[in-house]
Design a protein around this motif. Structure first.
Motif, PDB file in Angstrom:
ATOM      1  N   GLY A 185       0.811  -1.294   0.110  1.00 51.11           N
ATOM      2  CA  GLY A 185      -0.119   0.146  -0.060  1.00 51.11           C
ATOM      3  C   GLY A 185       0.722   1.240   0.032  1.00 51.11           C
ATOM      4  N   TYR A 365      -3.294   7.840  13.718  1.00 49.30           N
ATOM      5  CA  TYR A 365      -3.478   6.602  13.434  1.00 49.30           C
ATOM      6  C   TYR A 365      -2.174   6.081  12.887  1.00 49.30           C
ATOM      7  CZ  TYR A 365      -5.705   2.344  11.228  1.00 49.30           C
ATOM      8  OH  TYR A 365      -6.045   1.330  10.922  1.00 49.30           O
ATOM      9  N   TRP A 367      -1.714   3.745  10.296  1.00 49.40           N
ATOM     10  CA  TRP A 367      -2.004   3.290   8.781  1.00 49.40           C
ATOM     11  C   TRP A 367      -1.074   2.145   8.324  1.00 49.40           C
ATOM     12  CZ3 TRP A 367      -6.184   5.518   7.172  1.00 49.40           C
ATOM     13  CH2 TRP A 367      -6.482   6.599   7.607  1.00 49.40           C
ATOM     14  N   GLU A 368      -1.366   1.012   8.895  1.00 47.82           N
ATOM     15  CA  GLU A 368      -0.533  -0.042   8.550  1.00 47.82           C
ATOM     16  C   GLU A 368      -0.974  -0.523   7.176  1.00 47.82           C
ATOM     17  OE1 GLU A 368       1.616  -1.544  10.499  1.00 47.82           O
ATOM     18  OE2 GLU A 368       1.024  -0.789  12.496  1.00 47.82           O
ATOM     19  N   GLY A 369      -1.994  -0.367   6.692  1.00 43.97           N
ATOM     20  CA  GLY A 369      -2.201  -0.227   5.280  1.00 43.97           C
ATOM     21  C   GLY A 369      -1.748   0.548   4.304  1.00 43.97           C
ATOM     22  N   ASN A 370      -0.887   1.791   4.777  1.00 39.70           N
ATOM     23  CA  ASN A 370      -0.495   2.993   4.279  1.00 39.70           C
ATOM     24  C   ASN A 370      -1.585   3.875   3.397  1.00 39.70           C
ATOM     25  OD1 ASN A 370       2.353   2.636   4.916  1.00 39.70           O
ATOM     26  ND2 ASN A 370       2.135   0.613   4.346  1.00 39.70           N
ATOM     27  N   ARG A 372      -3.034   3.089   0.656  1.00 36.44           N
ATOM     28  CA  ARG A 372      -4.281   2.452   0.105  1.00 36.44           C
ATOM     29  C   ARG A 372      -5.469   2.186   1.299  1.00 36.44           C
ATOM     30  NH1 ARG A 372      -2.359  -2.884  -1.448  1.00 36.44           N
ATOM     31  NH2 ARG A 372      -1.252  -1.759  -3.204  1.00 36.44           N
ATOM     32  N   GLU A 373      -4.994   2.213   2.497  1.00 35.50           N
ATOM     33  CA  GLU A 373      -5.996   2.046   3.511  1.00 35.50           C
ATOM     34  C   GLU A 373      -6.466   3.380   3.755  1.00 35.50           C
ATOM     35  OE1 GLU A 373      -6.314   1.189   8.319  1.00 35.50           O
ATOM     36  OE2 GLU A 373      -4.347   1.235   7.374  1.00 35.50           O
ATOM     37  N   ASN A 376      -8.887   4.091   0.943  1.00 37.48           N
ATOM     38  CA  ASN A 376     -10.307   3.321   1.084  1.00 37.48           C
ATOM     39  C   ASN A 376     -11.257   3.830   2.167  1.00 37.48           C
ATOM     40  OD1 ASN A 376      -9.392   1.682  -0.972  1.00 37.48           O
ATOM     41  ND2 ASN A 376      -8.807   0.301   0.386  1.00 37.48           N
ATOM     42  N   LEU A 377     -10.504   4.488   3.246  1.00 36.67           N
ATOM     43  CA  LEU A 377     -11.483   4.947   4.337  1.00 36.67           C
ATOM     44  C   LEU A 377     -12.121   6.206   3.987  1.00 36.67           C
ATOM     45  CD1 LEU A 377     -12.069   4.870   7.324  1.00 36.67           C
ATOM     46  CD2 LEU A 377     -10.169   6.351   7.967  1.00 36.67           C
ATOM     47  N   ARG A 380     -14.951   5.504   1.832  1.00 38.60           N
ATOM     48  CA  ARG A 380     -15.897   4.849   2.484  1.00 38.60           C
ATOM     49  C   ARG A 380     -16.671   6.241   3.358  1.00 38.60           C
ATOM     50  NH1 ARG A 380     -15.064  -0.039   6.713  1.00 38.60           N
ATOM     51  NH2 ARG A 380     -17.159  -0.236   7.464  1.00 38.60           N
ATOM     52  N   PHE A 399     -13.142   0.533  13.062  1.00 34.21           N
ATOM     53  CA  PHE A 399     -12.174   1.422  12.941  1.00 34.21           C
ATOM     54  C   PHE A 399     -11.555   1.379  14.298  1.00 34.21           C
ATOM     55  CE2 PHE A 399      -9.454   5.296  13.130  1.00 34.21           C
ATOM     56  CZ  PHE A 399      -8.727   5.182  12.000  1.00 34.21           C
TER      57      PHE A 399
END
Length: 472
Positions: A185, A365, A367-370, A372-373, A376-377, A380, A399
């Motif tokens: 990500g 936060y 952001w372990e998914g960097n 891309r996360e 997406n958040l 959403r 979350f």
């Protein structure tokens, strides 16, 4: 038309017209033998009768360098380049070929034009080169400005982002293999595409192959292609592989760490020689392809394990670049949040804004998914929130707020030290598990056994729910 026919044609109108030109014109056969030159070529070189001589031999003697006819023969395409004669005269030379009925070279036509005396002076040459470099840089900057809104990874002003931006501009035109590493990500695909855009190959294909997403049994045919009837179930007309499809362009091998071991020698051969064989074909083919590889695993460890060839690793690791995770360039989090908010507001016709509370929460936060996360958040939130101002309450129920808001319990008079220490341990356990999503990784990170972690989960009445620890 043969050499004899050309000699018979010597007195005809076309050759008379060519003789009136002040620029040297050459006609050579497919072996580099000179069939005819105009008067300007004879006058310019003044080395006797040029007809019948061979350009390869003339180049070896130092009459000119390089031979444009030789380059056309070797590369089988139109060539235009600078040429220097034995008298240190600079020429701008162009060459192309006339094909025979099979498409092979039959004749080579070359044209030369002498550069001005001012450009021949070294100071003027340096000035011209400086101007060309300036134009090149300006063109790159225009490309950057034009595509910035589509290249998500580079939004931000952090030192890490800026240093990477400078780096990829430097290496874009260095036509060699690049290895991108970094967590899932972080933007490796966007980075690879940006390199392609800024390179001289930008008009040619950029092809992305995810080595981890294709079954091992199919990856060879996807990459190298196969001939008609190569195996049972094969397409009756054969299949062009991605290497051939990317000719003159860039092939991005994502998740290269998942590339099958038994095919790594074949990939190595292509990287070294630019040659390959299709499945079911004995003929060696060539493709001019730049390889950019990427991985989120440690290839050095894979080499030690024996699942990745050492020689392939060294061949890929010519220009390595590690892309930092988002948590290591926190200055870019707010710009990225605003960028994606604007992007998805426009896409879905919304006018959402971000409150200070949610900005603070998302800034802290991990952001372990960097990226891309983060993307997406925000998408959403834009879709699901009534708005117009997005706040913490709009965050999805799954979350992990404790990552950004968790605090240690306060000591009060009625609380004993053992209880307080247990609460600290519980807090650390929840935080670490939600970072790793694994009891084994949690144990490793905290320096204890996995069975110890399991026992503490039971003691604290914690259970795993959707990759997150929650209290019973």
């Amino acid at each position: 038309m043969t050499a004899k026919a050309l000699q018979q044609f010597d007195g005809q109108l076309l050759l008379k017209i060519l003789n009136t030109l002040k620029d040297p014109i050459w006609i050579n056969d497919k072996n580099g033998n000179v069939l005819w030159v105009n008067q300007a070529a004879d006058d310019f070189f003044s080395i006797g009768d040029l007809k019948g001589q061979n350009v390869f031999e003339m180049e070896k003697k130092g009459l000119f360098s390089p031979s444009i006819a030789r380059l056309v023969i070797e590369q089988k395409r139109f060539i235009s380049t600078a040429q220097i004669t034995q008298n240190n005269v600079h020429l701008l030379v162009s060459g192309d070929y006339i094909p025979d009925e099979n498409g092979d070279i039959e004749y080579i036509i070359t044209h030369a034009r002498q550069l001005s005396q001012a450009i021949n002076q070294s100071s003027e040459l340096e000035k011209v080169e400086s101007i060309l470099q300036l134009y090149k840089q300006q063109i790159r900057e225009l490309i950057l400005q034009k595509t910035q809104q589509d290249e998500d990874f580079y939004v931000g002003k952090s030192k890490a982002a800026q240093s990477i931006s400078v780096w990829f501009q430097k290496i874009a035109d260095i036509d060699t293999t690049i290895l991108l590493t970094g967590e899932t990500g972080v933007g490796k695909t966007a980075f690879a595409y940006r390199i392609h855009q800024l390179s001289s190959r930008n008009k040619k294909p950029f092809i992305h192959l995810d080595c981890g997403a294709i079954p091992e049994s199919l990856i060879e045919s996807e990459l190298f292609g196969y001939k008609k009837g190569a195996f049972t179930g094969a397409n009756t007309t054969g299949k062009l592989g991605l290497i051939a499809a990317a000719d003159q362009g860039t092939l991005f091998l994502d998740e290269i760490g998942e590339f099958p071991l038994h095919l790594q020698s074949k990939l190595l051969q292509f990287l070294q020689n630019k040659t390959f064989r299709m499945i079911g074909d004995n003929q060696v083919q060539q493709a001019d392809v730049r390889i950019i590889a990427a991985t989120n695993v440690n290839l050095v460890e894979r080499v030690k394990e024996g699942t990745f060839r050492k020689d392939l690793f060294y061949r890929l690791n010519i220009l390595p670049m590690k892309l930092p995770p988002l948590r290591e360039r926190k200055e870019d989090i707010i710009p990225l949040l605003n960028f994606y908010l604007s992007k998805f507001n426009q896409k879905y016709g919304r006018q959402h804004t971000l409150s200070k509370n949610i900005l603070d929460t998302l800034y802290n936060y991990r952001w372990e998914g960097n990226i891309r996360e983060l993307e997406n958040l925000i998408e959403r939130l834009v879709i699901t929130s009534p708005g117009p101002k997005l706040d913490i309450n709009d965050l999805p129920s799954d979350f992990p707020l404790q990552q950004s808001q968790q605090k240690l319990p306060q000591i009060v008079e009625e609380v004993s030290l053992p209880f307080y220490l247990e609460q600290i341990e519980k807090s650390i356990l929840i935080k670490t598990y939600n970072e790793t999503n694994s009891t084994w990784k949690t144990a490793k990170k905290l320096g204890v056994s996995q069975s110890y972690i399991i026992r503490r989960l039971k003691k604290f009445n914690l259970r795993i729910s959707e990759k997150e620890l929650v209290e019973e």
